[in-house]
Design a protein around this motif. Structure first.
Motif, PDB file in Angstrom:
ATOM      1  N   TYR A  97      15.547 -16.719  41.899  1.00  0.00           N
ATOM      2  CA  TYR A  97      15.738 -16.386  43.315  1.00  0.00           C
ATOM      3  C   TYR A  97      15.574 -17.634  44.184  1.00  0.00           C
ATOM      4  N   ILE A  98      14.522 -18.408  43.907  1.00  0.00           N
ATOM      5  CA  ILE A  98      14.286 -19.628  44.688  1.00  0.00           C
ATOM      6  C   ILE A  98      15.434 -20.612  44.498  1.00  0.00           C
ATOM      7  N   ALA A  99      15.900 -20.746  43.249  1.00  0.00           N
ATOM      8  CA  ALA A  99      17.020 -21.658  42.974  1.00  0.00           C
ATOM      9  C   ALA A  99      18.288 -21.190  43.689  1.00  0.00           C
ATOM     10  N   ASP A 100      18.524 -19.875  43.698  1.00  0.00           N
ATOM     11  CA  ASP A 100      19.705 -19.330  44.374  1.00  0.00           C
ATOM     12  C   ASP A 100      19.633 -19.577  45.877  1.00  0.00           C
ATOM     13  N   GLN A 101      18.440 -19.393  46.456  1.00  0.00           N
ATOM     14  CA  GLN A 101      18.281 -19.631  47.883  1.00  0.00           C
ATOM     15  C   GLN A 101      18.524 -21.095  48.238  1.00  0.00           C
ATOM     16  N   GLU A 102      18.043 -21.985  47.377  1.00  0.00           N
ATOM     17  CA  GLU A 102      18.251 -23.411  47.612  1.00  0.00           C
ATOM     18  C   GLU A 102      19.735 -23.753  47.532  1.00  0.00           C
ATOM     19  N   GLU A 103      20.416 -23.160  46.554  1.00  0.00           N
ATOM     20  CA  GLU A 103      21.852 -23.393  46.414  1.00  0.00           C
ATOM     21  C   GLU A 103      22.616 -22.849  47.622  1.00  0.00           C
ATOM     22  N   LEU A 104      22.217 -21.663  48.105  1.00  0.00           N
ATOM     23  CA  LEU A 104      22.862 -21.089  49.286  1.00  0.00           C
ATOM     24  C   LEU A 104      22.644 -21.971  50.516  1.00  0.00           C
ATOM     25  N   ARG A 105      21.436 -22.532  50.623  1.00  0.00           N
ATOM     26  CA  ARG A 105      21.136 -23.403  51.762  1.00  0.00           C
ATOM     27  C   ARG A 105      22.028 -24.638  51.750  1.00  0.00           C
TER      28      ARG A 105
END
Length: 332
Positions: free
Chosen positions: A133-141
Protein backbone atom coordinates in the motif's frame (compact mmCIF):
# COMPACT_ATOMS: atom_id res chain seq x y z
CA UNK A 1 7.68 -21.30 6.59
CA UNK A 2 11.04 -22.75 7.68
CA UNK A 3 11.46 -25.33 10.45
CA UNK A 4 14.90 -25.87 11.96
CA UNK A 5 14.96 -28.59 14.58
CA UNK A 6 18.16 -30.52 13.83
CA UNK A 7 17.94 -33.26 16.45
CA UNK A 8 15.43 -36.05 16.97
CA UNK A 9 12.08 -36.07 15.21
CA UNK A 10 10.94 -32.58 16.20
CA UNK A 11 11.28 -31.24 12.67
CA UNK A 12 9.15 -33.90 11.00
CA UNK A 13 6.63 -33.85 13.84
CA UNK A 14 6.14 -30.10 13.60
CA UNK A 15 5.94 -30.27 9.80
CA UNK A 16 3.23 -32.95 9.92
CA UNK A 17 1.20 -30.93 12.42
CA UNK A 18 1.44 -27.75 10.33
CA UNK A 19 0.91 -29.31 6.90
CA UNK A 20 -2.05 -31.18 8.35
CA UNK A 21 -3.50 -27.79 9.26
CA UNK A 22 -3.00 -26.50 5.71
CA UNK A 23 0.33 -24.66 6.09
CA UNK A 24 3.32 -25.03 3.77
CA UNK A 25 6.54 -25.83 5.61
CA UNK A 26 10.14 -26.68 4.72
CA UNK A 27 12.31 -28.61 7.17
CA UNK A 28 16.05 -27.85 7.33
CA UNK A 29 17.83 -30.98 8.56
CA UNK A 30 21.24 -29.42 9.10
CA UNK A 31 22.99 -26.07 9.26
CA UNK A 32 23.98 -26.07 5.58
CA UNK A 33 20.38 -26.65 4.49
CA UNK A 34 19.17 -24.09 7.01
CA UNK A 35 21.50 -21.49 5.50
CA UNK A 36 20.26 -22.39 2.01
CA UNK A 37 16.53 -22.11 2.73
CA UNK A 38 17.05 -19.02 4.88
CA UNK A 39 18.33 -17.19 1.80
CA UNK A 40 14.81 -17.41 0.36
CA UNK A 41 11.88 -15.26 1.42
CA UNK A 42 10.77 -16.57 4.84
CA UNK A 43 7.23 -15.99 6.01
CA UNK A 44 7.85 -17.51 9.42
CA UNK A 45 10.66 -19.36 11.21
CA UNK A 46 10.28 -22.19 13.74
CA UNK A 47 13.48 -23.05 15.67
CA UNK A 48 13.95 -25.61 18.40
CA UNK A 49 16.25 -25.11 21.36
CA UNK A 50 18.78 -27.48 19.78
CA UNK A 51 18.86 -25.29 16.67
CA UNK A 52 19.88 -22.19 18.64
CA UNK A 53 23.60 -22.49 18.02
CA UNK A 54 26.00 -19.60 17.68
CA UNK A 55 26.25 -20.15 13.91
CA UNK A 56 22.48 -20.45 13.31
CA UNK A 57 21.81 -17.33 15.38
CA UNK A 58 24.43 -15.48 13.34
CA UNK A 59 22.71 -16.55 10.10
CA UNK A 60 19.31 -15.42 11.35
CA UNK A 61 20.75 -12.12 12.61
CA UNK A 62 22.31 -11.44 9.21
CA UNK A 63 19.02 -12.15 7.44
CA UNK A 64 17.10 -9.88 9.80
CA UNK A 65 19.59 -7.06 9.22
CA UNK A 66 19.00 -7.30 5.45
CA UNK A 67 15.20 -7.23 5.58
CA UNK A 68 13.24 -4.08 4.71
CA UNK A 69 12.59 -1.48 7.39
CA UNK A 70 8.91 -2.36 7.58
CA UNK A 71 9.54 -6.10 8.03
CA UNK A 72 9.35 -7.98 11.32
CA UNK A 73 9.92 -11.71 10.82
CA UNK A 74 7.89 -13.94 13.18
CA UNK A 75 10.12 -16.49 14.91
CA UNK A 76 8.65 -19.26 17.04
CA UNK A 77 11.25 -20.68 19.47
CA UNK A 78 10.63 -24.02 21.18
CA UNK A 79 12.38 -24.28 24.57
CA UNK A 80 12.55 -26.95 27.24
CA UNK A 81 10.41 -26.44 30.32
CA UNK A 82 13.54 -26.11 32.46
CA UNK A 83 14.64 -22.94 30.67
CA UNK A 84 13.79 -19.63 32.35
CA UNK A 85 11.58 -17.98 29.71
CA UNK A 86 12.19 -14.35 30.66
CA UNK A 87 15.96 -14.71 30.56
CA UNK A 88 15.82 -16.68 27.31
CA UNK A 89 13.48 -14.18 25.64
CA UNK A 90 15.65 -11.23 26.62
CA UNK A 91 18.79 -12.89 25.30
CA UNK A 92 17.14 -13.92 22.05
CA UNK A 93 15.81 -10.40 21.46
CA UNK A 94 19.37 -9.11 21.74
CA UNK A 95 20.57 -11.67 19.21
CA UNK A 96 17.61 -11.35 16.84
CA UNK A 97 16.42 -7.72 16.80
CA UNK A 98 13.66 -6.68 14.38
CA UNK A 99 11.90 -10.00 14.81
CA UNK A 100 8.57 -10.98 16.35
CA UNK A 101 9.59 -13.57 18.93
CA UNK A 102 7.06 -16.13 20.10
CA UNK A 103 8.46 -18.35 22.89
CA UNK A 104 6.88 -21.76 23.48
CA UNK A 105 7.77 -24.36 26.10
CA UNK A 106 7.82 -28.00 25.11
CA UNK A 107 5.75 -30.05 24.87
CA UNK A 108 3.49 -27.84 22.75
CA UNK A 109 -0.02 -29.01 21.97
CA UNK A 110 -0.67 -29.22 18.21
CA UNK A 111 -3.65 -26.86 18.46
CA UNK A 112 -1.53 -24.30 20.30
CA UNK A 113 1.19 -24.56 17.67
CA UNK A 114 -1.17 -24.17 14.71
CA UNK A 115 -2.93 -21.23 16.39
CA UNK A 116 0.38 -19.46 17.01
CA UNK A 117 1.52 -20.07 13.44
CA UNK A 118 -1.79 -18.85 12.01
CA UNK A 119 -1.68 -15.64 14.10
CA UNK A 120 1.96 -14.97 13.20
CA UNK A 121 1.41 -15.54 9.47
CA UNK A 122 -1.62 -13.26 9.44
CA UNK A 123 0.50 -10.53 11.00
CA UNK A 124 3.21 -11.18 8.40
CA UNK A 125 0.67 -10.94 5.56
CA UNK A 126 -0.54 -7.59 6.95
CA UNK A 127 3.06 -6.36 6.92
CA UNK A 128 3.41 -7.15 3.22
CA UNK A 129 -0.03 -5.66 2.46
CA UNK A 130 0.89 -2.43 4.25
CA UNK A 131 4.24 -2.31 2.45
CA UNK A 132 2.50 -2.72 -0.92
CA UNK A 133 0.00 0.00 0.00
CA UNK A 134 2.79 2.42 0.93
CA UNK A 135 4.67 1.59 -2.28
CA UNK A 136 1.50 2.10 -4.34
CA UNK A 137 0.85 5.46 -2.70
CA UNK A 138 4.40 6.57 -3.41
CA UNK A 139 4.05 5.49 -7.04
CA UNK A 140 0.74 7.36 -7.34
CA UNK A 141 2.35 10.48 -5.87
CA UNK A 142 5.15 10.37 -8.44
CA UNK A 143 2.64 9.65 -11.24
CA UNK A 144 0.49 12.63 -10.19
CA UNK A 145 3.56 14.86 -10.14
CA UNK A 146 4.52 13.62 -13.62
CA UNK A 147 1.03 14.21 -15.02
CA UNK A 148 0.76 17.71 -13.57
CA UNK A 149 4.14 18.63 -15.05
CA UNK A 150 3.04 17.28 -18.44
CA UNK A 151 -0.19 19.28 -18.32
CA UNK A 152 1.62 22.48 -17.33
CA UNK A 153 4.17 21.90 -20.10
CA UNK A 154 1.33 21.47 -22.62
CA UNK A 155 -0.39 24.65 -21.42
CA UNK A 156 2.88 26.57 -21.58
CA UNK A 157 3.50 25.36 -25.14
CA UNK A 158 -0.04 26.31 -26.19
CA UNK A 159 0.37 29.75 -24.60
CA UNK A 160 3.70 30.48 -26.28
CA UNK A 161 2.70 29.32 -29.74
CA UNK A 162 -0.73 31.01 -29.61
CA UNK A 163 0.80 34.32 -28.49
CA UNK A 164 3.34 34.16 -31.30
CA UNK A 165 0.59 33.83 -33.92
CA UNK A 166 -2.09 36.15 -32.51
CA UNK A 167 -2.77 39.54 -34.05
CA UNK A 168 -4.13 41.11 -30.86
CA UNK A 169 -5.35 40.30 -27.35
CA UNK A 170 -8.88 39.42 -28.46
CA UNK A 171 -7.55 37.01 -31.06
CA UNK A 172 -5.20 35.49 -28.51
CA UNK A 173 -7.97 35.05 -25.92
CA UNK A 174 -10.27 33.28 -28.35
CA UNK A 175 -7.58 30.99 -29.76
CA UNK A 176 -6.03 30.14 -26.40
CA UNK A 177 -9.41 29.41 -24.79
CA UNK A 178 -10.30 27.06 -27.64
CA UNK A 179 -7.04 25.17 -27.35
CA UNK A 180 -7.38 24.86 -23.58
CA UNK A 181 -10.88 23.48 -24.10
CA UNK A 182 -9.52 20.92 -26.56
CA UNK A 183 -6.83 19.93 -24.07
CA UNK A 184 -9.51 19.58 -21.41
CA UNK A 185 -11.52 17.28 -23.68
CA UNK A 186 -8.45 15.13 -24.23
CA UNK A 187 -7.78 14.81 -20.51
CA UNK A 188 -11.43 13.99 -19.83
CA UNK A 189 -11.19 11.05 -22.20
CA UNK A 190 -7.83 9.97 -20.75
CA UNK A 191 -9.10 10.34 -17.19
CA UNK A 192 -11.98 7.98 -17.92
CA UNK A 193 -9.46 5.27 -18.76
CA UNK A 194 -7.15 6.22 -15.86
CA UNK A 195 -4.55 7.67 -18.25
CA UNK A 196 -3.96 4.26 -19.76
CA UNK A 197 -4.58 3.43 -23.39
CA UNK A 198 -7.57 5.10 -25.05
CA UNK A 199 -9.70 4.18 -28.02
CA UNK A 200 -8.89 6.33 -31.06
CA UNK A 201 -12.54 6.45 -32.19
CA UNK A 202 -13.67 7.82 -28.84
CA UNK A 203 -10.86 10.36 -28.80
CA UNK A 204 -11.57 11.61 -32.34
CA UNK A 205 -15.28 11.98 -31.58
CA UNK A 206 -14.54 13.99 -28.42
CA UNK A 207 -12.36 16.46 -30.34
CA UNK A 208 -14.48 16.80 -33.50
CA UNK A 209 -17.94 16.76 -31.88
CA UNK A 210 -18.12 20.59 -31.58
CA UNK A 211 -17.60 20.90 -35.35
CA UNK A 212 -20.67 18.75 -36.11
CA UNK A 213 -23.22 20.86 -34.27
CA UNK A 214 -25.83 21.16 -37.04
CA UNK A 215 -25.02 18.33 -39.40
CA UNK A 216 -22.33 15.73 -39.79
CA UNK A 217 -19.66 17.48 -41.78
CA UNK A 218 -16.64 15.69 -40.34
CA UNK A 219 -16.70 11.94 -41.00
CA UNK A 220 -14.13 9.75 -39.27
CA UNK A 221 -13.43 6.17 -40.35
CA UNK A 222 -10.97 3.51 -39.31
CA UNK A 223 -10.74 0.47 -37.09
CA UNK A 224 -10.70 1.31 -33.40
CA UNK A 225 -7.10 1.32 -32.20
CA UNK A 226 -5.84 1.70 -28.65
CA UNK A 227 -3.50 4.66 -28.26
CA UNK A 228 -0.91 5.25 -25.57
CA UNK A 229 -1.82 8.30 -23.47
CA UNK A 230 1.00 10.65 -24.52
CA UNK A 231 0.62 10.05 -28.29
CA UNK A 232 -3.16 10.34 -27.82
CA UNK A 233 -2.73 13.92 -26.57
CA UNK A 234 -0.55 14.87 -29.53
CA UNK A 235 -2.91 13.32 -32.07
CA UNK A 236 -5.99 14.88 -30.46
CA UNK A 237 -4.50 18.37 -30.38
CA UNK A 238 -3.31 17.99 -33.97
CA UNK A 239 -6.88 17.12 -35.02
CA UNK A 240 -8.19 20.11 -33.09
CA UNK A 241 -5.79 22.42 -34.93
CA UNK A 242 -6.89 21.00 -38.28
CA UNK A 243 -10.58 21.31 -37.41
CA UNK A 244 -10.14 24.88 -36.16
CA UNK A 245 -8.26 25.87 -39.30
CA UNK A 246 -10.96 24.23 -41.46
CA UNK A 247 -13.68 26.16 -39.58
CA UNK A 248 -11.88 29.48 -40.07
CA UNK A 249 -10.43 29.18 -43.55
CA UNK A 250 -11.11 25.76 -45.03
CA UNK A 251 -13.89 23.31 -45.79
CA UNK A 252 -15.86 23.88 -42.58
CA UNK A 253 -16.09 27.63 -43.25
CA UNK A 254 -18.45 26.87 -46.16
CA UNK A 255 -21.92 25.33 -45.93
CA UNK A 256 -20.95 22.94 -48.74
CA UNK A 257 -17.66 21.83 -47.27
CA UNK A 258 -16.86 18.58 -45.52
CA UNK A 259 -13.90 16.78 -43.99
CA UNK A 260 -12.91 13.12 -44.08
CA UNK A 261 -10.64 11.71 -41.39
CA UNK A 262 -9.36 8.16 -41.67
CA UNK A 263 -6.63 6.11 -40.17
CA UNK A 264 -5.08 2.71 -40.75
CA UNK A 265 -2.11 0.52 -39.90
CA UNK A 266 0.16 -0.27 -42.82
CA UNK A 267 1.87 -3.61 -42.46
CA UNK A 268 5.48 -4.07 -43.41
CA UNK A 269 8.93 -4.02 -41.94
CA UNK A 270 7.97 -2.07 -38.86
CA UNK A 271 4.23 -1.34 -39.03
CA UNK A 272 3.19 2.27 -39.59
CA UNK A 273 0.21 4.16 -38.21
CA UNK A 274 -1.21 6.50 -40.85
CA UNK A 275 -3.69 9.31 -40.19
CA UNK A 276 -5.18 11.27 -43.10
CA UNK A 277 -7.20 14.49 -43.14
CA UNK A 278 -8.93 15.50 -46.40
CA UNK A 279 -11.01 18.63 -47.01
CA UNK A 280 -13.38 19.24 -49.93
CA UNK A 281 -16.17 21.61 -50.95
CA UNK A 282 -14.74 24.65 -49.25
CA UNK A 283 -13.27 27.84 -50.67
CA UNK A 284 -10.28 27.61 -52.98
CA UNK A 285 -7.19 27.14 -50.87
CA UNK A 286 -3.99 29.02 -51.45
CA UNK A 287 -0.76 28.01 -49.71
CA UNK A 288 -0.18 30.28 -46.69
CA UNK A 289 2.52 32.94 -46.89
CA UNK A 290 3.92 31.87 -43.51
CA UNK A 291 3.96 28.73 -41.41
CA UNK A 292 1.26 29.01 -38.74
CA UNK A 293 0.94 27.53 -35.29
CA UNK A 294 -1.16 24.55 -36.38
CA UNK A 295 1.28 23.46 -39.07
CA UNK A 296 4.25 23.74 -36.74
CA UNK A 297 2.45 21.85 -33.97
CA UNK A 298 1.38 18.98 -36.24
CA UNK A 299 4.85 18.57 -37.70
CA UNK A 300 6.44 18.81 -34.27
CA UNK A 301 4.00 16.25 -32.81
CA UNK A 302 4.72 13.78 -35.64
CA UNK A 303 8.46 14.31 -35.28
CA UNK A 304 8.29 13.65 -31.51
CA UNK A 305 6.71 10.27 -32.35
CA UNK A 306 9.56 9.41 -34.75
CA UNK A 307 7.38 10.12 -37.79
CA UNK A 308 6.53 12.89 -40.23
CA UNK A 309 3.55 14.98 -41.30
CA UNK A 310 2.94 16.12 -44.87
CA UNK A 311 0.54 19.07 -45.34
CA UNK A 312 -0.50 19.91 -48.91
CA UNK A 313 -2.58 23.03 -49.58
CA UNK A 314 -4.33 22.02 -52.81
CA UNK A 315 -7.00 24.25 -54.46
CA UNK A 316 -9.67 21.69 -53.52
CA UNK A 317 -8.72 21.80 -49.87
CA UNK A 318 -6.07 20.93 -47.32
CA UNK A 319 -4.72 17.37 -47.48
CA UNK A 320 -2.73 16.03 -44.52
CA UNK A 321 -0.99 12.71 -44.12
CA UNK A 322 0.71 11.79 -40.84
CA UNK A 323 2.82 8.66 -40.76
CA UNK A 324 4.52 7.38 -37.60
CA UNK A 325 5.80 3.99 -36.41
CA UNK A 326 2.93 1.99 -34.92
CA UNK A 327 5.06 1.15 -31.91
CA UNK A 328 5.20 4.86 -31.05
CA UNK A 329 1.45 5.33 -30.71
CA UNK A 330 -0.42 2.02 -30.42
CA UNK A 331 -0.90 0.06 -27.23
CA UNK A 332 -0.33 -3.55 -28.29
Amino acid sequence: MIIYAPYGTDGDTIRKVLTGAGFKAVVADDLAQFQSVLAREAGLLVVSQEGLTEKSLELVSQMLAQQDDWAELPIIVLLDAAVHLNNAAGRLLELMPRSKLIIKQRPVHPAEMTTSVDTALRARIRQFALARYIADQEELRHELNHRVKNILASVNALFSLTRRNSADLADFSQEFAGRLNALSNVHSVLFNVDYGSVGLTELVEAILRPFNTEEVRVVATGSDQRLLSDPAQKIALSLYELATNAAKYGALSSSEGAVAVNWSVERGQGDSFVLEWSERGGPIVNPPSRTGYGTRFIRSAAHSLDGEANLEFTPAGLQVRVRVPARSVLDR
